[in-house]
Structures are given as structure tokens and as C-alpha cells.
Design a protein around this motif. Structure first.
Motif, PDB file in Angstrom:
ATOM      1  N   TRP A   4       0.868  -1.175   0.000  1.00 13.14           N
ATOM      2  CA  TRP A   4       0.000   0.000   0.000  1.00 13.14           C
ATOM      3  C   TRP A   4       0.905   1.224   0.000  1.00 13.14           C
ATOM      4  O   TRP A   4       1.514   1.555   1.003  1.00 13.14           O
ATOM      5  CB  TRP A   4      -0.911  -0.020   1.222  1.00 13.14           C
ATOM      6  N   ASP A   5       1.012   1.872  -1.150  1.00 15.41           N
ATOM      7  CA  ASP A   5       1.823   3.080  -1.285  1.00 15.41           C
ATOM      8  C   ASP A   5       0.972   4.266  -0.824  1.00 15.41           C
ATOM      9  O   ASP A   5       0.062   4.707  -1.538  1.00 15.41           O
ATOM     10  CB  ASP A   5       2.259   3.266  -2.740  1.00 15.41           C
ATOM     11  N   LEU A   6       1.257   4.760   0.383  1.00 12.80           N
ATOM     12  CA  LEU A   6       0.423   5.795   0.980  1.00 12.80           C
ATOM     13  C   LEU A   6       0.489   7.099   0.196  1.00 12.80           C
ATOM     14  O   LEU A   6      -0.518   7.799   0.051  1.00 12.80           O
ATOM     15  CB  LEU A   6       0.840   6.050   2.432  1.00 12.80           C
ATOM     16  N   ASP A   7       1.667   7.461  -0.296  1.00 16.61           N
ATOM     17  CA  ASP A   7       1.830   8.733  -0.998  1.00 16.61           C
ATOM     18  C   ASP A   7       1.117   8.729  -2.347  1.00 16.61           C
ATOM     19  O   ASP A   7       0.417   9.683  -2.696  1.00 16.61           O
ATOM     20  CB  ASP A   7       3.315   9.052  -1.198  1.00 16.61           C
ATOM     21  N   LYS A   8       1.299   7.655  -3.106  1.00 17.75           N
ATOM     22  CA  LYS A   8       0.692   7.584  -4.435  1.00 17.75           C
ATOM     23  C   LYS A   8      -0.706   6.978  -4.410  1.00 17.75           C
ATOM     24  O   LYS A   8      -1.388   6.954  -5.440  1.00 17.75           O
ATOM     25  CB  LYS A   8       1.597   6.784  -5.367  1.00 17.75           C
ATOM     26  N   GLU A  26       2.271   0.435  15.919  1.00 22.25           N
ATOM     27  CA  GLU A  26       2.865   0.765  14.630  1.00 22.25           C
ATOM     28  C   GLU A  26       2.400  -0.282  13.628  1.00 22.25           C
ATOM     29  O   GLU A  26       2.738  -1.461  13.731  1.00 22.25           O
ATOM     30  CB  GLU A  26       4.402   0.771  14.715  1.00 22.25           C
ATOM     31  N   LEU A  27       1.607   0.141  12.661  1.00 18.80           N
ATOM     32  CA  LEU A  27       0.973  -0.797  11.742  1.00 18.80           C
ATOM     33  C   LEU A  27       1.803  -1.025  10.487  1.00 18.80           C
ATOM     34  O   LEU A  27       2.497  -0.130  10.006  1.00 18.80           O
ATOM     35  CB  LEU A  27      -0.410  -0.276  11.326  1.00 18.80           C
ATOM     36  N   GLU A  28       1.695  -2.246   9.956  1.00 21.66           N
ATOM     37  CA  GLU A  28       2.192  -2.531   8.617  1.00 21.66           C
ATOM     38  C   GLU A  28       1.178  -1.967   7.615  1.00 21.66           C
ATOM     39  O   GLU A  28       0.001  -1.809   7.930  1.00 21.66           O
ATOM     40  CB  GLU A  28       2.313  -4.047   8.409  1.00 21.66           C
TER      41      GLU A  28
END
Length: 305
Positions: free
Chosen positions: A206-210, A272-274
Motif C-alpha cells: 500500500w503506497d500511501l503517498d501515491k 505501529e501498523l504494517e
């Protein structure tokens, strides 16, 4: 210099500095704040969807200049000769509430707005208040379409699955499942492989930025099934996952709202989640019915606490 004169001079300097900051340095002309009962990420996604609607309905074109971690987004809006900047900041209040601060700047009339907006009902001020109120009301209506219940720490079940790999943007997760459903169910039907449970999606990346996803669309089958070599459909054991869990009720198109709720819960409670959520769909959307009865079980693994 007398003490009184020094005090007057000191106050004058302070006021001058504040005035210069307010007129020329402060990032926004006007700020609007409100609280809403949802997660920071749900507000973030709502802003992007609202921006698309604004383009269609009001010819306002929004461009993202900066975004961060589903809790900040800066946009430029252009409509004719008007140019605006919107700075949206989402702050977690508790597991059901987010505070939203919207800083608004009109690039061509900034100083005028700063001088008038705090004291008068100017067209700029009235228009921005109406716009943000409409956004909030629209988001409130959207929130009626789903529910999220946080469970805390949970462990998923191990399962042997057939799966296909899918890549898409976050907003198209459900559409991608529908488009690719026949690839895997057709394969299983042709080879007489029986599905013995409800499907999963296993997020690989999961690419948070994109806001892009890579995930496996999985169907549980008997672990003694003979593996058939295929370029698309693969087989593996989906291992049990320990993490933070939630139940989501609503259209699976927006089941990621449970991910955002779990992210907020994790921040508040020291996890702290993956970035690898696991979803299991307990209803079949092809059967129709009330979407609020469609349940998905969500688990996001945590690294540590």
C-alpha cells in the motif's frame, strides 16, 4: 527615554510585527474549523471526491500541490480568473472524531480579504463558509452509508487459497475486483475446484503517498486440492495474521474507511501498523440487498506497541 515611552514603543513594535505577519506571512486569508465523527483518512478521501464533484458541478478545477499521511492536503483551485489555495489539516480527536482546519487564500485579493474578512460579511467570506458547510454536510450524508466497529487485537484464520494478483489505485479497489472476478472464479469452475469460504484480499503493498495498491484476490479452497500450473491463478497458504481488527458494514467500494479508522486507533494507542491490511468479505455484493448489512472483517498487522 521614560519607562512609559518604552512600553508604548515596545507595544508598537509588537503590533507592527504582528500586522506584517498577518498581512504578508500568514499562510491563509481566512480559516474555518469544524469537527466531524469519522477518521482523518475518511475526511482526506472525502476532500478528493468532493473536488471532483466541484469540477463537474461548478467548473472549479482542483490540483493537489501537497499531501501527507492522509491528514493534510493542499490544493489550488482555478475557476476563470479566480485562483484559491485550500490547506486542509485533519487532526485526530478520538476514535470517532476528527477536527478539520481549512485555511483559505485567494491569490489575487489576499490582503483585501485579510483586512475585511474578520470584521465584515464579504462575498469572499460568505462564499467560503457556504462551500465548507456544503462539504461538511455532504460528508455527513456519506457517513450514513457505512459503519466501522473497532475490535482491538485480533488474529485471522489460516486458509489455503487460490488467488490472482491485482494492481490499482486505492479508489478503484472494488471496481478492479469486479473486473477480475471472472478470471479466478471461472478458472476454479473450469477445473472443478470448490470454493469453501468467503473471499479475502491480501494487501501486498500500500503506497500511501501515491495511493496505489498491490494485492491478492483470494478464494479459500481445500488444502488437498491438486495445484494446477497457471500464469494468472496461483495457490498458497494464507497464514494467520495478528493485528488490529475492525468490522466494516457497507459498500465494499469504501471498505478502506475501516483502514483509516484503524490507523487513527493505532496512533492513539501506541501501535505501529504494517501497510498490509487483510480483508475478508462475508457478503456477496452480486446478491444485492441492503449494503449496511454487508460485512467485511479487517485485520492490519502491527509491528510493535
Amino acid at each position: 527615554m521614560k519607562i512609559k515611552n518604552r512600553i508604548v514603543l515596545g507595544f508598537s513594535l509588537i503590533l507592527s510585527v504582528l500586522l506584517v505577519w498577518y498581512l504578508f506571512v500568514k499562510e491563509c486569508d481566512y480559516c474555518i474549523s469544524f469537527e466531524i465523527k469519522t477518521s482523518t483518512g475518511t475526511v482526506f478521501q472525502g476532500i478528493q471526491e468532493w473536488s471532483n464533484v466541484q469540477l463537474k458541478n461548478d467548473k472549479e478545477r482542483y490540483t493537489i500541490l501537497e499531501k501527507r499521511n492522509f491528514d493534510f492536503i493542499r490544493q489550488e483551485m482555478v475557476k476563470g480568473k479566480t485562483k484559491m489555495e485550500y490547506n486542509w489539516e485533519m487532526k485526530y480527536v478520538n476514535d470517532s472524531t476528527t477536527k478539520v482546519n481549512v485555511g483559505i487564500k485567494e491569490l489575487n485579493h489576499s490582503i483585501y480579504n485579510r483586512l475585511t474578512a474578520p470584521f465584515f460579511k464579504t462575498p469572499f467570506k460568505e462564499e467560503q463558509i457556504k462551500k465548507i458547510v456544503d462539504f461538511r454536510n455532504g460528508l455527513d450524508n456519506f457517513l450514513k452509508n457505512f459503519k466501522v466497529k473497532i475490535k482491538g487485537e485480533v488474529t485471522s484464520q489460516e486458509a489455503f487459497v487460490a488467488y490472482i494478483n491485482i494492481k490499482c489505485v486505492l479508489q478503484e479497489k472494488a471496481q478492479s475486483l469486479i473486473m477480475r472476478d471472472g478470471d479466478i472464479t471461472g478458472f476454479l469452475r473450469i477445473h472443478n475446484i470448490k470454493i469453501i469460504g468467503r473471499p479475502y484480499i491480501e494487501i501486498v503493498n500500500w503506497d500511501l503517498d501515491k495511493e496505489k495498491l498491490v494485492f491478492n484476490y483470494c478464494f479459500p479452497i481445500n488444502k488437498n486440492t491438486q495445484i494446477i500450473e497457471d500464469s494468472i491463478v496461483k495457490f498458497k497458504t494464507l497464514k494467520a495474521v495478528k493485528g488490529l481488527g475492525a468490522s466494516y458494514f457497507g459498500s465494499y467500494r469504501t471498505s478502506d474507511r475501516a483502514w483509516f479508522a484503524l490507523r487513527d486507533y493505532a496512533k492513539e494507542n501506541g501501535y505501529e501498523l504494517e501497510n498490509t491490511p487483510l480483508e475478508r468479505y462475508l457478503a456477496n455484493p452480486f446478491d444485492g440487498g441492503d449494503e449496511l448489512t454487508w460485512e467485511a472483517q479487517i485485520v492490519i498487522p502491527f509491528k510493535k506497541k
